[in-house]
Write a protein that holds these residues in place. Structure first.
Motif, mmCIF file in Angstrom:
data_model
loop_
_atom_site.group_PDB
_atom_site.id
_atom_site.type_symbol
_atom_site.label_atom_id
_atom_site.label_comp_id
_atom_site.label_asym_id
_atom_site.label_seq_id
_atom_site.Cartn_x
_atom_site.Cartn_y
_atom_site.Cartn_z
ATOM 1 N N VAL A 249 0.615 -1.466 0.214
ATOM 2 C CA VAL A 249 0.064 -0.286 0.001
ATOM 3 C C VAL A 249 1.273 1.407 -0.019
ATOM 4 O O VAL A 249 2.077 1.113 0.953
ATOM 5 N N PHE A 250 0.516 2.398 -0.884
ATOM 6 C CA PHE A 250 1.403 3.809 -1.000
ATOM 7 C C PHE A 250 -0.044 4.895 -0.658
ATOM 8 O O PHE A 250 -0.985 4.541 -1.448
ATOM 9 N N LEU A 251 0.381 5.454 0.665
ATOM 10 C CA LEU A 251 -0.399 6.744 0.888
ATOM 11 C C LEU A 251 0.085 8.035 1.025
ATOM 12 O O LEU A 251 1.202 8.276 0.143
ATOM 13 N N GLY A 252 -1.034 8.539 -0.190
ATOM 14 C CA GLY A 252 -0.416 10.368 -0.482
ATOM 15 C C GLY A 252 0.126 10.206 -2.059
ATOM 16 O O GLY A 252 0.549 10.997 -2.210
ATOM 17 N N THR A 253 0.124 8.895 -2.786
ATOM 18 C CA THR A 253 0.331 9.299 -3.766
ATOM 19 C C THR A 253 -0.829 9.880 -5.425
ATOM 20 O O THR A 253 -1.382 10.215 -5.174
ATOM 21 N N PHE B 210 -2.722 3.939 -3.763
ATOM 22 C CA PHE B 210 -1.895 3.064 -4.681
ATOM 23 C C PHE B 210 -1.857 2.060 -3.709
ATOM 24 O O PHE B 210 -1.711 1.541 -2.809
ATOM 25 N N VAL B 211 -2.413 1.213 -4.424
ATOM 26 C CA VAL B 211 -2.483 -0.249 -3.339
ATOM 27 C C VAL B 211 -2.386 -1.686 -4.464
ATOM 28 O O VAL B 211 -3.450 -1.414 -5.170
ATOM 29 N N ALA B 212 -0.886 -1.867 -4.644
ATOM 30 C CA ALA B 212 -0.728 -3.620 -5.413
ATOM 31 C C ALA B 212 -1.250 -4.531 -4.959
ATOM 32 O O ALA B 212 -0.929 -4.968 -3.742
ATOM 33 N N VAL B 213 -2.368 -5.062 -5.105
ATOM 34 C CA VAL B 213 -2.620 -6.690 -4.654
ATOM 35 C C VAL B 213 -2.930 -7.684 -6.180
ATOM 36 O O VAL B 213 -3.785 -7.233 -6.682
#
Length: 690
Positions: free
Chosen positions: A376-380, A433-436
């Motif tokens: 997970v990326f917060l604030g992208t 942005f969430v890579a799953v």
């Protein structure tokens, strides 16, 4: 200045004991990370260099009488007298400090949940300030990329500089910003950089500011790295060496926009990257307690169309509090290895979300060095234009397209939100942005691609538990280190996705809508689902039309123009029928209905609608799953490595070429998919991995 370093302490007379603030900023941080002798030698060299570049006086050289010749001589002395080891200490050492020190310097790193503030410190191969002095007035060269690739970008940029908020951003202004960033020492760690390797496995956190992201990008573009190497520098060399300019455009666009936003030395907002713990199957316990929350459906049918829900396209970013789902494989960026746009979402997204690309710096192992999934990326934010889930809107064969002119994203997310982070309050952009990864129906090999594209294979319906576990692990805040558990729901209010699972892994689009709706409803955060429906998504275009049923499937298929998608497979029930049937009902009811859904040729929605009268009785207790076993026979959990279970490799993932899609006629597919025995065996294997 007073030097205190463990058992070595003493006074050093630097600049007649009148060191400038800039010197102190550059030299006074993290003294305990080096042996005393190495620190003193490096300290002297840095003071001399800082004096040369800034025109300051130091060590009696410029006591009012220094000349340019004198300064030049000092430069020569630094070059020939100072030993190379003083400039480049090629080893990493542990930083013996606390999380309080890190956050007071506007960054936080956690190699594990119990080790926040105990990150490595890696020495830059070249002091960043040295690089700053070598940046040309108009960014004539970038040593970190192949000359031919950069020359094409530079020529384009000079001939038609893009604009941001009404002002052109030239290479000269980017060069000035890069010099400023490299001189400013935004981490406050001098010639070292704090470091965590995300590919080492387990729960990890890196929280850094926009200025620090720009600092990492500038170092990589200028050819600077650390002794163990980093994924960003590796990607720049690999991709530009192939003549691909996309990563160069991505990072320069990041720097271009930040050069306009980070005025007066501002650190900007924070970007928080984190990886979760291993799957523990606790989602099963929530099936009996949670009800199905009403999702939002956003239709985009045809080029230039806007989402029917009134929100921006999920891939283009900009929706307040929305997490953008990267339909990923084993690594962020997939088979293109971070090199450029492709006919798949995961491979293309990292070019538009430049901060995610820059985070590849925090990968020091593996080949190639790429970020793990889930993450997970917060604030992208999206820095380039343009990308959309409706691939006909941008044109061309790729998912998204870098605009030929004015390619900076002038609609970039401007909203900010404050969230807790390790006991402090920080500001981040109101997006994520969430890579799953999902399971791959195609990887089982039981059904032809043409049948998979038409939701006509039973195996597509037999990995429900795996998919719920994968989605839940990526989005559930409790799966992440405690320091970010409040920040995740603070940013992510909704989850925006297209056909997760039903792209180039060729899952059943109806089954996957229900699976992600169910898994999202289980989250403790209360985040809701924003589901985007396209006639021509860049992966498996046309297949998502099936979720519309009689409410628009046939028209959608016709609009898509994909001959391998058969409108005769549209069925009757649509997504709105499922929402009306299951909203507010126990999550357990939908789980049991999906777990026992019948085989094709009937579509999933039609089968469930036929069972609507029985929904109230579909409350059998969920199956019990013990925590998965990790290596060595230990049950996986927060004390383990956190490494995900091995998934089938996504077509196009690292080392795996995307399999060709066989030509399939437009006639109605026949048969019910794989043989029953094979399906049963595959389902048993899937359940064993869940």
């Amino acid at each position: 200045m007073q030097l205190i370093d463990g058992g070595c302490s003493g006074a050093e007379e630097d600049c007649d004991n009148e060191g400038t603030d800039g010197e102190r900023m550059l030299l006074a941080r993290n003294r305990r990370t080096m042996e005393c002798e190495a620190w003193v030698t490096r300290r002297k060299a840095d003071i001399l260099f800082y004096s040369i570049v800034q025109g300051m006086s130091c060590r009696r050289i410029a006591a009012g009488t220094a000349t340019l010749l004198g300064l030049a001589c000092v430069a020569c002395a630094v070059a020939f007298v100072v030993p190379p080891s003083a400039w480049n200490i090629r080893r990493s050492v542990a930083l013996e400090s606390s999380a309080q020190f890190a956050t007071s310097s506007s960054w936080l790193m956690c190699p594990s949940p119990q080790a926040c503030g105990k990150q490595q410190m890696q020495a830059w191969r070249t002091p960043p300030a040295t690089l700053a002095a070598g940046i040309g007035a108009n960014l004539e060269s970038l040593p970190g990329v192949a000359k031919q690739a950069y020359d094409s970008v530079a020529q384009h940029w000079k001939s038609a500089p893009p604009s941001f908020k009404g002002q052109q951003v030239t290479l000269g202004s980017i060069a000035a910003f890069m010099r400023d960033v490299l001189f400013s020492d935004p981490f406050g760690t001098g010639v070292q950089v704090p470091y965590v390797d995300f590919r080492a496995g387990g729960e990890k956190v890196v929280a850094i500011t926009q200025r620090q992201v720009a600092f990492l990008a500038a170092n990589a573009l200028m050819g600077n790295s650390i002794p163990i190497g980093d994924g960003l520098s590796e990607a720049l060399r690999r991709c530009s060496g192939k003549g691909n300019p996309d990563t160069i455009y991505s990072l320069l666009s990041l720097l271009a926009i930040l050069s306009r936003e980070l005025v007066g030395g501002s650190q900007g907002s924070m970007i928080i990257g984190a990886t979760p713990a291993a799957n523990d199957n606790k989602w099963v316990q929530r099936l009996q307690d949670k009800t199905m929350a009403h999702p939002t459906v956003c239709q985009e049918i045809g080029a230039g169309s806007n989402p029917s829900c009134g929100k921006p396209d999920f891939m283009a970013g900009g929706a307040y509090g929305q997490a953008m789902v990267d339909i990923a494989g084993e690594v962020v960026g997939g088979g293109s290895q971070l090199c450029g746009l492709a006919n798949s979402q995961d491979e293309s997204l990292v070019q538009f979300y430049a901060e995610v690309l820059a985070f590849a710096f925090f990968v020091g192992s593996g080949h190639p060095k790429m970020l793990p999934v889930p993450m997970v990326f917060l604030g992208t934010r999206v820095y380039l234009s343009a990308i959309s889930g409706e691939s006909t809107s941008t044109g061309g064969p790729t998912c998204g397209k870098i605009s030929a002119s004015n390619w900076l994203n002038n609609n970039i997310q401007a909203a900010k939100i404050q969230v807790p982070l390790n006991g402090q309050t920080v500001t981040v952009a109101a997006s994520a942005f969430v890579a799953v990864a999902s399971k791959s129906s195609a990887a089982y090999g039981h059904c032809p691609i043409g049948q998979l594209m038409n939701n006509n294979c039973d195996i597509q319906r037999r990995h429900l538990m795996n998919d719920i576990a994968l989605w839940y692990r990526a989005f559930e805040p409790e799966m992440y280190p405690e320091v970010v558990r409040q920040a995740i729901p603070g940013v992510i209010k909704s989850v925006g996705t297209g056909p997760w699972g039903a792209g180039v892994w060729f899952g059943d689009s109806q089954q996957y809508f229900l699976a992600v709706w169910l898994a999202t409803s289980l989250l403790s955060s209360g985040a809701t689902l924003d589901y985007y429906v396209y006639d021509h998504f860049c992966e498996n275009p046309g297949n998502q039309c099936f979720v519309l049923g009689s409410q628009g499937c046939a028209a959608c298929v016709a609009k898509a123009g994909i001959q391998t998608i058969n409108s005769g497979r549209c069925g009757s029930a649509g997504v709105q029928d499922m929402i009306a049937e299951f909203t507010g009902k126990p999550a357990l009811a939908l789980f049991n209905a999906l777990k026992n859904v019948g085989a094709p040729p009937a579509q999933v929605f039609d089968l469930l609608k036929a069972e609507a009268a029985k929904v109230g009785s579909m409350l059998q207790p969920p199956p019990y799953f013990p925590p998965p076993m990790a290596k060595g026979g230990q049950q996986a959990g927060r004390s383990g490595s956190g490494a995900p279970a091995i998934l089938p490799i996504r077509p196009g993932a690292v080392g795996q070429p995307r399999p060709p899609v066989p030509a399939v006629g437009g006639g109605a597919p026949s048969g019910g998919g794989a043989p029953a025995a094979a399906v049963a065996a595959a389902a048993a294997a899937a359940a064993a991995q869940a």
